[in-house]
Design an enzyme around this catalytic site. Structure first.
Site, short mmCIF file in Angstrom:
data_model
loop_
_atom_site.label_atom_id
_atom_site.label_comp_id
_atom_site.label_asym_id
_atom_site.label_seq_id
_atom_site.Cartn_x
_atom_site.Cartn_y
_atom_site.Cartn_z
N TYR A 7 0.85 -1.18 0.00
CA TYR A 7 0.00 0.00 0.00
C TYR A 7 0.89 1.23 0.00
CZ TYR A 7 -3.38 3.48 1.62
OH TYR A 7 -4.17 4.60 1.75
N LYS A 11 5.86 9.03 8.91
CA LYS A 11 5.72 8.46 10.24
C LYS A 11 6.82 8.88 11.21
CE LYS A 11 2.97 4.63 8.44
NZ LYS A 11 1.66 5.17 8.78
N ASP A 19 9.46 2.42 -0.80
CA ASP A 19 8.51 3.10 0.08
C ASP A 19 8.88 2.71 1.51
OD1 ASP A 19 6.43 3.96 1.64
OD2 ASP A 19 4.84 3.20 0.33
#
Length: 426
Positions: A142, A265, A237
């Site tokens: 994702y 994050k 990613d």
């Protein structure tokens, strides 16, 4: 009616599904979500006063634990000077220098406001730099809700994707090719057929949205070799893995040098943030240095940069990642032992401060194996753990996150709760 129930009733009237991000709605596990009132260290407290040992960690940023005083104080100092300037500030320069120092593949970096912005922008750079249109992504990975990423695989690994969400035009979805993660032969075949059309390949080096799938030995190296051979931009990613599985991210852990990397994050310490960066020759094609346009009003804002710099300072403390991984190992070993005692089909995966839990006897190293796990049993496990004060990701297909704030007593309490729950559902 509890305050949690009352808030969810109100939320459903004004928010789609009652939430601002789908997984929070508990649709995957059933029941209704709780609303958090405050957080500290490894704990959340809901609005009804219930405390939970938290293994979601705001979906990854809280590597040092919730409400860490160093991060909170850094934010307070930044707020004292203003929330946003709309001009450059010193903190964003320091952040760029810090990321480039810790991740050697990143020579130039651009700050944005979310992981989705970072991945969308990295794809634009790959397309702009190569003059090609197609991208490759992987089943189970994702990369945010950008149109190009909301595509599922067809009946075979080489089938052009179909839109996985209304609102994504099929002509755009046709530009995305999908592959099964960890399948060497499928990747080779796809590049043999379409290599000269592929602008970029984007991959989570550890898949964090099919729970937690680690790469097979040599697989990431294989992708690097294919991308080099065909002139394709390799994009890691590392929104989840960055600074969490090692100080230099998964690329340090596995010894791979991608062309571009996306972050989020941990580099925000809990504030909205993202970044993308990589080779200088690619990043200097981004406006205003070059013609590939990308902009953001709040990118590099002083409050997010202050929180992120404080977070990165904490993870650079000597022995941080070794201690974090030891906690992850203790937890997953204990959960496995509890499952074995109960005679349940169960396996775990782990790396650094990430872990995966599967109700599956097999070691899970592919999306197909992850999907073959017993999701119904996970639902029962999730609610049993929640009732015992342990909050896991409310989905059988999301990674768990350890923080340095989880003490031995928290991990032991979690294992005890799992032992009771597994006996109950076994």
């Amino acid at each position: 009616m509890t305050r949690n129930a009352d808030l969810f009733a109100r939320a459903r009237h004004r928010l789609p599904g009652g939430v601002n991000s789908p997984v929070r709605a508990f649709r995957s596990v059933g029941g209704e979500p709780f609303f958090t009132a405050r957080a500290e260290g490894p704990y959340l407290w809901d609005v009804d006063g219930q405390r939970y040992i938290d293994y979601v960690g705001s979906w990854g940023p809280m590597i040092a634990g919730h409400n860490h005083p160093a991060i909170r104080e850094a934010v307070a100092r930044a707020i004292g000077n203003g929330l946003s300037f709309g001009t450059p500030c010193e903190a964003e320069v320091t952040m760029a220098e810090t990321i480039c120092r810790l991740v050697p593949s990143v020579e130039v970096v651009r700050m944005v406001n979310s992981g989705t912005e970072a991945t969308m922008s990295a794809i634009r750079v790959a397309r702009g730099a190569t003059g090609r249109s197609r991208i490759v992504k992987f089943e189970g990975c994702y990369h945010g809700h950008g149109d190009a990423f909301l595509v599922k695989a067809g009946s075979g690994a080489l089938t052009f994707g179909l839109p996985d969400s209304p609102g994504v035009p099929k002509p755009l979805a046709d530009l995305t090719l999908t592959l099964p993660f960890n399948d060497f032969e499928a990747a080779t075949t796809l590049f043999e057929r379409h290599g000269d059309e592929i602008a970029g390949l984007i991959v989570e080096p550890v898949v964090g949205n099919a729970n937690c799938i680690l790469p097979r030995d040599g697989y990431l190296q294989h992708l690097r070799e294919l991308c080099t051979r065909y002139g394709t931009i390799l994009i890691f990613d590392e929104v989840m893995t960055g600074f969490r599985v090692a100080l230099g991210g998964a690329q340090e852990r596995f010894g791979i040098r991608p062309d571009l990397t996306t972050f989020g994050k941990v580099i925000g310490g809990g504030m909205p943030v993202g970044a993308y960066g990589g080779r200088r020759d690619l990043m200097e094609q981004v406006a205003p240095a070059g013609p590939i346009y990308q902009a953001g009003t709040l990118s590099g804002n002083p409050v997010a940069m202050a929180a992120g710099l404080a977070s990165l300072a904490l993870v650079q403390e000597p022995g941080f990642h070794a201690r974090l991984e030891a906690k992850t190992i203790a937890l997953t070993d204990g959960l496995q032992a509890a499952a074995d005692e109960a005679g349940l089909p169960f396996s775990t995966t782990r790396i650094g401060g990430m872990f995966g839990l599967y109700f599956n006897r097999d070691h899970v190293d592919s999306y197909a194996k992850a999907m073959a796990s017993d999701a119904a049993m996970f639902k029962r496990f999730f609610h049993g753990m929640l009732a015992r004060g342990v909050y896991l990701a409310p989905s059988a297909f999301e990674a768990g996150f350890m923080s340095i704030a989880h003490a031995d007593a928290d991990i032991s309490a979690t294992i005890d709760a799992a032992r009771e729950t597994m006996r109950e559902i076994g």
